[in-house]
Write a protein that holds these residues in place. Structure first.
Motif, PDB file in Angstrom:
ATOM      1  N   GLY A  10       0.838  -1.236  -0.031  1.00  0.00           N
ATOM      2  CA  GLY A  10      -0.053   0.136  -0.002  1.00  0.00           C
ATOM      3  C   GLY A  10       0.983   1.013   0.019  1.00  0.00           C
ATOM      4  O   GLY A  10       1.340   1.526   1.133  1.00  0.00           O
ATOM      5  N   LEU A  11       0.669   2.001  -1.075  1.00  0.00           N
ATOM      6  CA  LEU A  11       1.781   2.915  -1.503  1.00  0.00           C
ATOM      7  C   LEU A  11       1.038   4.203  -1.504  1.00  0.00           C
ATOM      8  O   LEU A  11       1.397   4.991  -2.511  1.00  0.00           O
ATOM      9  N   ALA A  16       3.779   5.195   1.253  1.00  0.00           N
ATOM     10  CA  ALA A  16       5.037   5.851   0.537  1.00  0.00           C
ATOM     11  C   ALA A  16       5.871   6.375   1.457  1.00  0.00           C
ATOM     12  O   ALA A  16       7.309   6.192   1.344  1.00  0.00           O
ATOM     13  N   ALA A  17       5.362   7.115   2.375  1.00  0.00           N
ATOM     14  CA  ALA A  17       6.341   7.700   3.512  1.00  0.00           C
ATOM     15  C   ALA A  17       7.151   6.810   4.449  1.00  0.00           C
ATOM     16  O   ALA A  17       8.180   6.821   4.752  1.00  0.00           O
ATOM     17  N   MET A  18       6.283   5.663   4.669  1.00  0.00           N
ATOM     18  CA  MET A  18       6.645   4.547   5.447  1.00  0.00           C
ATOM     19  C   MET A  18       7.797   3.880   4.865  1.00  0.00           C
ATOM     20  O   MET A  18       9.067   3.723   5.421  1.00  0.00           O
ATOM     21  N   ALA A  19       7.805   3.446   3.728  1.00  0.00           N
ATOM     22  CA  ALA A  19       8.726   2.801   2.831  1.00  0.00           C
ATOM     23  C   ALA A  19      10.191   3.647   2.726  1.00  0.00           C
ATOM     24  O   ALA A  19      11.031   3.152   3.019  1.00  0.00           O
ATOM     25  N   THR A  35      -1.711   0.127  -7.753  1.00  0.00           N
ATOM     26  CA  THR A  35      -1.383   0.796  -9.054  1.00  0.00           C
ATOM     27  C   THR A  35       0.269   0.939  -8.997  1.00  0.00           C
ATOM     28  O   THR A  35       1.002   1.833  -8.029  1.00  0.00           O
ATOM     29  N   ALA A  36       0.944  -0.011 -10.086  1.00  0.00           N
ATOM     30  CA  ALA A  36       2.278  -0.374  -9.880  1.00  0.00           C
ATOM     31  C   ALA A  36       3.155   0.934  -9.876  1.00  0.00           C
ATOM     32  O   ALA A  36       4.257   1.072  -9.485  1.00  0.00           O
ATOM     33  N   ALA A  37       2.730   1.984 -10.789  1.00  0.00           N
ATOM     34  CA  ALA A  37       3.583   3.218 -10.901  1.00  0.00           C
ATOM     35  C   ALA A  37       3.797   3.758  -9.481  1.00  0.00           C
ATOM     36  O   ALA A  37       5.031   4.479  -9.599  1.00  0.00           O
ATOM     37  N   LYS A  38       3.161   3.600  -8.532  1.00  0.00           N
ATOM     38  CA  LYS A  38       3.492   4.257  -7.301  1.00  0.00           C
ATOM     39  C   LYS A  38       4.729   3.836  -6.506  1.00  0.00           C
ATOM     40  O   LYS A  38       5.354   4.279  -5.748  1.00  0.00           O
ATOM     41  N   ALA A  39       5.288   2.522  -7.142  1.00  0.00           N
ATOM     42  CA  ALA A  39       6.402   1.724  -6.554  1.00  0.00           C
ATOM     43  C   ALA A  39       7.365   2.229  -7.279  1.00  0.00           C
ATOM     44  O   ALA A  39       8.811   2.271  -6.650  1.00  0.00           O
ATOM     45  N   GLU A  40       7.532   3.099  -8.407  1.00  0.00           N
ATOM     46  CA  GLU A  40       8.784   3.549  -9.237  1.00  0.00           C
ATOM     47  C   GLU A  40       9.523   4.462  -8.273  1.00  0.00           C
ATOM     48  O   GLU A  40      10.858   4.225  -8.384  1.00  0.00           O
ATOM     49  N   PRO A  41       9.070   5.370  -7.862  1.00  0.00           N
ATOM     50  CA  PRO A  41      10.089   6.463  -6.976  1.00  0.00           C
ATOM     51  C   PRO A  41      10.796   5.672  -5.739  1.00  0.00           C
ATOM     52  O   PRO A  41      11.856   6.105  -5.400  1.00  0.00           O
ATOM     53  N   VAL A  43      11.686   2.423  -5.815  1.00  0.00           N
ATOM     54  CA  VAL A  43      12.461   1.671  -6.408  1.00  0.00           C
ATOM     55  C   VAL A  43      13.844   2.285  -6.595  1.00  0.00           C
ATOM     56  O   VAL A  43      14.803   1.890  -6.594  1.00  0.00           O
ATOM     57  N   ALA A  44      13.545   3.623  -7.193  1.00  0.00           N
ATOM     58  CA  ALA A  44      14.433   4.553  -7.541  1.00  0.00           C
ATOM     59  C   ALA A  44      15.375   4.707  -6.280  1.00  0.00           C
ATOM     60  O   ALA A  44      16.750   4.900  -6.414  1.00  0.00           O
ATOM     61  N   LEU A  45      14.849   4.668  -5.083  1.00  0.00           N
ATOM     62  CA  LEU A  45      15.740   4.965  -3.699  1.00  0.00           C
ATOM     63  C   LEU A  45      16.187   3.716  -3.223  1.00  0.00           C
ATOM     64  O   LEU A  45      16.864   3.646  -2.079  1.00  0.00           O
ATOM     65  N   GLY A  46      15.960   2.516  -3.900  1.00  0.00           N
ATOM     66  CA  GLY A  46      16.588   1.189  -3.441  1.00  0.00           C
ATOM     67  C   GLY A  46      15.496   0.143  -3.103  1.00  0.00           C
ATOM     68  O   GLY A  46      16.003  -0.973  -2.913  1.00  0.00           O
ATOM     69  N   ALA A  47      14.478   0.509  -3.205  1.00  0.00           N
ATOM     70  CA  ALA A  47      13.362  -0.467  -2.955  1.00  0.00           C
ATOM     71  C   ALA A  47      13.291  -1.718  -3.869  1.00  0.00           C
ATOM     72  O   ALA A  47      13.693  -1.368  -5.157  1.00  0.00           O
ATOM     73  N   THR A  48      12.898  -2.936  -3.462  1.00  0.00           N
ATOM     74  CA  THR A  48      12.460  -3.857  -4.555  1.00  0.00           C
ATOM     75  C   THR A  48      10.923  -4.118  -4.648  1.00  0.00           C
ATOM     76  O   THR A  48      10.330  -4.233  -3.759  1.00  0.00           O
ATOM     77  N   ALA A  49      10.489  -3.741  -5.989  1.00  0.00           N
ATOM     78  CA  ALA A  49       9.117  -3.900  -6.283  1.00  0.00           C
ATOM     79  C   ALA A  49       8.759  -5.413  -6.421  1.00  0.00           C
ATOM     80  O   ALA A  49       9.275  -6.182  -7.331  1.00  0.00           O
ATOM     81  N   ALA A  50       8.039  -6.082  -5.384  1.00  0.00           N
ATOM     82  CA  ALA A  50       7.527  -7.474  -5.561  1.00  0.00           C
ATOM     83  C   ALA A  50       6.564  -7.432  -6.750  1.00  0.00           C
ATOM     84  O   ALA A  50       5.524  -6.647  -6.779  1.00  0.00           O
ATOM     85  N   PRO A  51       6.558  -8.634  -7.756  1.00  0.00           N
ATOM     86  CA  PRO A  51       5.247  -8.546  -8.879  1.00  0.00           C
ATOM     87  C   PRO A  51       4.204  -8.915  -8.270  1.00  0.00           C
ATOM     88  O   PRO A  51       3.068  -8.647  -8.750  1.00  0.00           O
ATOM     89  N   THR A  52       3.936  -9.731  -7.094  1.00  0.00           N
ATOM     90  CA  THR A  52       2.656 -10.006  -6.715  1.00  0.00           C
ATOM     91  C   THR A  52       2.610  -9.821  -5.133  1.00  0.00           C
ATOM     92  O   THR A  52       3.516  -9.709  -4.462  1.00  0.00           O
TER      93      THR A  52
END
Ligand code: NDP
Length: 288
Positions: A10-11, A16-19, A35-41, A43-52
């Motif tokens: 949940g981003l 997102a602030a928590m991540a 909404t997968a796009a919200k993971a992109e910023p 991931v740019a900071l070093g997170a890994t986006a899980a597919p499911t």
């Protein structure tokens, strides 16, 4: 000791602030959002986006959920239920105490631990000092992750019953929303008379401060079941609230909000509480 790896599901602004706060403090972070796009910023900071969702759950023992409500929690976790066994779900999604308790039973049925939470901060307060979150659920599970959770806000553990954190959160929200709406209503009347919100502000602030004094005065009396009318009488309150309703009405402002308070006060007078304090309305508020 290495920071615990954590999954954030949940981003929205909050998740997102928590991540980001976990990443800032060196945690390995896995994220998932509908909404997968919200993971992109992130991931740019070093997170890994899980597919499911299931992958996100399997990545770490600890998963922080930040969703709109518990309906969204079930929408996401039901199809991923096989991945729940052994997980610690820290659910910072707001909802009712009852739903939190039900969700704990549901998660236990899938072998997961559930910590419920109520975040008393907006997203800018995540990772900042002076903020706090209510938690409830198994003490041992909370203790295991208390240091990790303190990355987000201060922690205020309320007890084992998973309903406690959402209960204390809702108590604050009850006062917050009705109080804020009361302020907005008085601003509408002010503006209808050409008085700006800023002109009204010093008086609004002193009235808010006097409310705190009222809470301090009445709380011990309420707890003792004392509703004596020595300081103010309900009949006086009803007359005063009627003036508020009429003033709003004549200014072209919808009086529904104070009218609801007036209806309650009149019902109290009708039930014989005219000479008691406004706090005697507690007898009417409790639906036996
Ligand atoms: P948002 O409503 O903006 O974000 C909620 C998240 O829930 C998003 O990731 C959204 O996904 C997801 N979501 C909602 N419904 C579903 C669904 N049916 N299936 C899958 N995903 C879903 O909320 P916030 O981030 O602002 O807040 C999160 C929680 O924190 C809420 O419970 C809120 O009450 C609480 N809170 C928020 C505060 C604030 O100031 N924002 C303050 C204190 C508490 P998607 O991106 O795809 O829409």
């Amino acid at each position: 000791e290495n920071p615990a790896p954590v999954t954030v599901i949940g981003l929205g602004p909050m998740g997102a602030a928590m991540a980001r706060a976990f990443l800032d403090r060196g945690h390995t972070v896995t994220v998932w959002n509908r909404t997968a796009a919200k993971a992109e910023p992130l991931v740019a900071l070093g997170a890994t986006a899980a597919p499911t969702v299931a992958d996100a759950l399997r990545a770490n023992e600890l998963a922080v959920l930040s969703l709109t409500d518990y309906a969204a929690v079930y929408d996401l976790l039901t199809p991923a239920a096989d991945a729940l066994a052994g997980r610690v779900i820290v659910n910072l999604s707001s909802d009712t105490p009852d739903r939190a308790r039900e969700a704990s039973a549901w998660l236990a049925g899938h072998g997961a631990h559930h910590l419920t939470g109520g975040v008393q901060a907006d997203p800018s307060g995540i990772g900042a000092p002076g903020t706090s979150t209510f938690y409830s659920g198994p003490r041992e599970v909370f203790d295991r992750y208390a240091d990790t959770l303190s990355v987000l806000t201060g922690t205020d553990y309320r007890g084992e019953d998973p309903a406690l954190a959402p209960l204390h959160y809702q108590l604050g929200m009850d006062l917050f929303w009705t109080g804020l709406a009361g302020w907005l209503h008085s601003v509408a009347v002010a503006r209808a008379h050409g008085v700006s919100a800023q002109e009204f502000l010093p008086q609004a602030a002193s009235t808010a401060a006097s409310l705190e004094q009222m809470f301090r005065f009445y709380s011990p009396r309420v707890d003792a079941g004392e509703h004596g009318g020595d300081a103010e009488r309900l009949s006086m309150a009803a007359a005063s609230i009627e003036h508020v309703v009429d003033t709003a009405d004549r200014a072209g402002v919808d009086p529904a909000l104070p009218a609801a308070v007036l209806a309650l006060a009149r019902a109290g007078v009708d039930r014989g509480h005219a000479d008691e304090s406004l706090t005697s309305l507690l007898h009417l508020l409790h639906r036996a």
